[in-house]
Design a protein around this motif. Structure first.
Motif, PDB file in Angstrom:
ATOM      1  N   THR A 138       0.827  -1.204   0.000  1.00 58.23           N
ATOM      2  CA  THR A 138       0.000   0.000   0.000  1.00 58.23           C
ATOM      3  C   THR A 138       0.862   1.254   0.000  1.00 58.23           C
ATOM      4  O   THR A 138       0.572   2.226  -0.703  1.00 58.23           O
ATOM      5  CB  THR A 138      -0.924   0.001   1.234  1.00 58.23           C
ATOM      6  N   ARG A 139       1.942   1.214   0.760  1.00 55.58           N
ATOM      7  CA  ARG A 139       2.871   2.358   0.791  1.00 55.58           C
ATOM      8  C   ARG A 139       3.494   2.589  -0.591  1.00 55.58           C
ATOM      9  O   ARG A 139       3.642   3.728  -1.041  1.00 55.58           O
ATOM     10  CB  ARG A 139       3.957   2.105   1.808  1.00 55.58           C
ATOM     11  N   THR A 140       3.862   1.498  -1.261  1.00 58.16           N
ATOM     12  CA  THR A 140       4.467   1.615  -2.589  1.00 58.16           C
ATOM     13  C   THR A 140       3.481   2.208  -3.591  1.00 58.16           C
ATOM     14  O   THR A 140       3.846   3.020  -4.452  1.00 58.16           O
ATOM     15  CB  THR A 140       4.934   0.240  -3.081  1.00 58.16           C
ATOM     16  N   LEU A 141       2.205   1.821  -3.467  1.00 58.19           N
ATOM     17  CA  LEU A 141       1.189   2.278  -4.417  1.00 58.19           C
ATOM     18  C   LEU A 141       0.820   3.743  -4.222  1.00 58.19           C
ATOM     19  O   LEU A 141       0.689   4.501  -5.185  1.00 58.19           O
ATOM     20  CB  LEU A 141      -0.070   1.413  -4.293  1.00 58.19           C
ATOM     21  N   PHE A 142       0.629   4.164  -2.953  1.00 60.22           N
ATOM     22  CA  PHE A 142       0.073   5.495  -2.690  1.00 60.22           C
ATOM     23  C   PHE A 142       1.030   6.451  -2.003  1.00 60.22           C
ATOM     24  O   PHE A 142       0.728   7.646  -1.877  1.00 60.22           O
ATOM     25  CB  PHE A 142      -1.201   5.369  -1.842  1.00 60.22           C
ATOM     26  N   PRO A 167       2.955   8.780   0.584  1.00 61.30           N
ATOM     27  CA  PRO A 167       2.552   9.475   1.827  1.00 61.30           C
ATOM     28  C   PRO A 167       1.087   9.895   1.859  1.00 61.30           C
ATOM     29  O   PRO A 167       0.653  10.520   2.825  1.00 61.30           O
ATOM     30  CB  PRO A 167       3.471  10.706   1.835  1.00 61.30           C
ATOM     31  N   ALA A 168       0.315   9.575   0.813  1.00 61.97           N
ATOM     32  CA  ALA A 168      -1.101   9.950   0.805  1.00 61.97           C
ATOM     33  C   ALA A 168      -1.911   9.145   1.805  1.00 61.97           C
ATOM     34  O   ALA A 168      -3.033   9.506   2.131  1.00 61.97           O
ATOM     35  CB  ALA A 168      -1.691   9.785  -0.593  1.00 61.97           C
ATOM     36  N   GLU A 189     -11.641   4.616   2.284  1.00 55.34           N
ATOM     37  CA  GLU A 189     -11.324   4.507   3.704  1.00 55.34           C
ATOM     38  C   GLU A 189      -9.826   4.327   3.940  1.00 55.34           C
ATOM     39  O   GLU A 189      -9.341   4.563   5.049  1.00 55.34           O
ATOM     40  CB  GLU A 189     -12.104   3.352   4.330  1.00 55.34           C
ATOM     41  N   ILE A 190      -9.094   3.875   2.935  1.00 55.83           N
ATOM     42  CA  ILE A 190      -7.654   3.719   3.111  1.00 55.83           C
ATOM     43  C   ILE A 190      -6.984   5.085   3.285  1.00 55.83           C
ATOM     44  O   ILE A 190      -5.901   5.211   3.845  1.00 55.83           O
ATOM     45  CB  ILE A 190      -7.026   2.970   1.905  1.00 55.83           C
ATOM     46  N   PHE A 191      -7.677   6.147   2.826  1.00 53.60           N
ATOM     47  CA  PHE A 191      -7.174   7.506   3.014  1.00 53.60           C
ATOM     48  C   PHE A 191      -7.816   8.178   4.234  1.00 53.60           C
ATOM     49  O   PHE A 191      -7.549   9.341   4.518  1.00 53.60           O
ATOM     50  CB  PHE A 191      -7.449   8.350   1.770  1.00 53.60           C
ATOM     51  N   GLY A 192      -8.687   7.448   4.932  1.00 53.43           N
ATOM     52  CA  GLY A 192      -9.287   7.966   6.162  1.00 53.43           C
ATOM     53  C   GLY A 192     -10.346   9.007   5.952  1.00 53.43           C
ATOM     54  O   GLY A 192     -10.709   9.722   6.880  1.00 53.43           O
ATOM     55  N   CYS A 193     -10.873   9.123   4.719  1.00 51.19           N
ATOM     56  CA  CYS A 193     -11.843  10.188   4.480  1.00 51.19           C
ATOM     57  C   CYS A 193     -12.577   9.919   3.177  1.00 51.19           C
ATOM     58  O   CYS A 193     -12.230   9.036   2.407  1.00 51.19           O
ATOM     59  CB  CYS A 193     -11.142  11.537   4.384  1.00 51.19           C
ATOM     60  N   PHE A 194     -13.636  10.717   2.984  1.00 54.72           N
ATOM     61  CA  PHE A 194     -14.322  10.754   1.715  1.00 54.72           C
ATOM     62  C   PHE A 194     -14.180  12.160   1.151  1.00 54.72           C
ATOM     63  O   PHE A 194     -13.735  13.070   1.826  1.00 54.72           O
ATOM     64  CB  PHE A 194     -15.798  10.389   1.879  1.00 54.72           C
ATOM     65  N   ARG A 195     -14.608  12.368  -0.070  1.00 57.07           N
ATOM     66  CA  ARG A 195     -14.441  13.658  -0.730  1.00 57.07           C
ATOM     67  C   ARG A 195     -15.218  14.731   0.027  1.00 57.07           C
ATOM     68  O   ARG A 195     -16.361  14.560   0.398  1.00 57.07           O
ATOM     69  CB  ARG A 195     -14.935  13.583  -2.174  1.00 57.07           C
ATOM     70  N   LYS A 244      -0.374  18.697   1.720  1.00 56.13           N
ATOM     71  CA  LYS A 244       0.407  17.544   1.289  1.00 56.13           C
ATOM     72  C   LYS A 244      -0.214  16.244   1.765  1.00 56.13           C
ATOM     73  O   LYS A 244       0.015  15.190   1.176  1.00 56.13           O
ATOM     74  CB  LYS A 244       1.835  17.675   1.816  1.00 56.13           C
ATOM     75  N   GLU A 245      -1.006  16.319   2.851  1.00 49.85           N
ATOM     76  CA  GLU A 245      -1.616  15.106   3.364  1.00 49.85           C
ATOM     77  C   GLU A 245      -2.795  14.667   2.498  1.00 49.85           C
ATOM     78  O   GLU A 245      -3.314  13.582   2.675  1.00 49.85           O
ATOM     79  CB  GLU A 245      -2.092  15.338   4.803  1.00 49.85           C
ATOM     80  N   SER A 246      -3.249  15.519   1.581  1.00 48.93           N
ATOM     81  CA  SER A 246      -4.425  15.225   0.769  1.00 48.93           C
ATOM     82  C   SER A 246      -4.041  15.154  -0.703  1.00 48.93           C
ATOM     83  O   SER A 246      -4.543  15.910  -1.521  1.00 48.93           O
ATOM     84  CB  SER A 246      -5.492  16.293   0.987  1.00 48.93           C
ATOM     85  N   MET A 247      -3.126  14.281  -1.046  1.00 47.20           N
ATOM     86  CA  MET A 247      -2.625  14.225  -2.417  1.00 47.20           C
ATOM     87  C   MET A 247      -3.614  13.552  -3.347  1.00 47.20           C
ATOM     88  O   MET A 247      -3.615  13.795  -4.553  1.00 47.20           O
ATOM     89  CB  MET A 247      -1.291  13.494  -2.442  1.00 47.20           C
ATOM     90  N   VAL A 248      -4.486  12.692  -2.807  1.00 44.50           N
ATOM     91  CA  VAL A 248      -5.426  11.971  -3.653  1.00 44.50           C
ATOM     92  C   VAL A 248      -6.832  12.533  -3.525  1.00 44.50           C
ATOM     93  O   VAL A 248      -7.498  12.800  -4.513  1.00 44.50           O
ATOM     94  CB  VAL A 248      -5.420  10.468  -3.304  1.00 44.50           C
TER      95      VAL A 248
END
Length: 342
Positions: free
Chosen positions: A49-53, A55-56, A81-87, A98-102
């Protein structure tokens, strides 16, 4: 466009990883399952998961996502949910953090100020966007106003002393600039702007039935009055209009309750109508619809949506029946739908 393609590719690989984990978890319940080198444990899931995304994603969200899959593979979590949030929405769309790259997320600020004591709970939270205020009311009588100035919150509160009655709801009177709260037998009007005393206001009592909820009717036709709606434990909905003159003309000769002046409820014209056969759980006025809504666990008259004039006449109201009743509801202006929760 290249970033979008890369993200879609990373997302597909992540979803394939999740599918392999679900298949593995399902096979583990079988006696024929044998571990091999392709087994996906937490370390492998984390590193992939770290490799794919990059620091996002945060370590905590990776842990939670992995735990959800392992504990219940049939109820797979959604990938956001892997990013801890929805749009969500951001005030500054041009410079995402920087914490919201995706995903674009709403910035949140935690208020660490303690407004309740032990064995007390918050019964109501109201935002007043135009005045940048947030109001909370606790069950045991603590009303607090948070005033946002810049990036900091300043708060001031008072304790409404009462013998047995608990606060059951609160709102804000935008024209009179008072905080309104209801207890089981009284209506509290707190003048939070008073420079003389932080406990200056009025109490309207007695109320015959137990009040359970309150809301403000937002109409800008008169700046010298406010209208509130209330629901009780007998299924009644009340309509109360308060003017600035009421604070002068209707003061009771009874003793003071804290610094609060007592107003006799009998001196007010308070139309009421029985709309439900059970407790009124929530009441709300929708200015966009020019209608109020009230709900109950009543199976027959579960949700009512109509004009406040129906509280003063006996014309039929628009009511909806929902099995086991309705506990909550809200209105979405963009979708033009009302959603209820039972």
């Amino acid at each position: 466009a290249l970033e979008l393609i890369d993200f879609k590719n990373a997302l597909e690989q992540f979803q394939n990883l999740v599918e392999k984990m679900i298949i593995q978890k399902t096979k583990e319940s079988s006696a024929l399952y044998a571990k091999d080198g392709d087994e996906i444990d937490y370390d492998k899931f984390y590193s992939t998961t770290r490799t794919l995304f990059g620091p996002a994603v945060k370590d905590q969200n990776i842990q939670v996502f992995f735990r959800k899959i392992m504990s219940n593979p049939d109820e797979r979590p959604e990938w956001p949910e892997i990013f801890g949030c929805f749009r969500g929405e951001r005030d500054d769309m041009s410079s995402p953090s920087k914490e919201s790259m995706v995903l674009l997320v709403s910035e949140k600020q935690q208020i660490t100020h303690s407004v309740v004591k032990r064995k007390d709970v918050i019964k109501g939270i109201v935002k007043v966007p135009l005045l940048h205020l947030t109001i909370t009311a606790s069950q045991r009588g603590v009303l607090t106003v948070f005033n946002k100035q810049g990036k900091s919150f300043f708060s001031y509160s008072f304790y409404f002393h009462q013998d047995t009655a608990w606060i059951t709801g609160c709102d804000y009177l935008p024209n009179l600039k008072y905080v309104v709260a209801v207890t089981e037998s009284t209506i509290i009007l707190w003048d939070h702007k008073s420079k003389e005393s932080k406990t200056d206001g009025f109490v309207i009592k007695p109320m015959k039935n137990c009040l359970l909820c309150v809301c403000t009717v937002t109409m800008a036709d008169n700046l010298a009055k406010d209208t509130i709606l209330m629901g009780d434990d007998k299924g009644y909905v009340y309509l109360l209009t308060i003017t600035s003159d009421d604070f002068i003309m209707k003061q009771s000769k009874a003793g003071k309750e804290s610094q609060f002046k007592v107003l006799d409820s009998e001196s007010f014209d308070i139309p009421k109508r029985k709309l439900h056969d059970d407790w009124v759980g929530k009441i709300k006025y929708f200015s966009a619809l020019k209608r109020f809504g009230s709900c109950s666990t009543d199976n027959i008259n579960s949700f009512v949506l109509d004009d406040i004039k129906r509280l003063e006449d006996q014309l039929p109201v628009k009511e909806f029946s929902v099995p086991k009743g309705v506990n909550a509801f809200t209105y979405c202006g963009k979708a033009k739908v009302i959603v209820t929760g039972g």
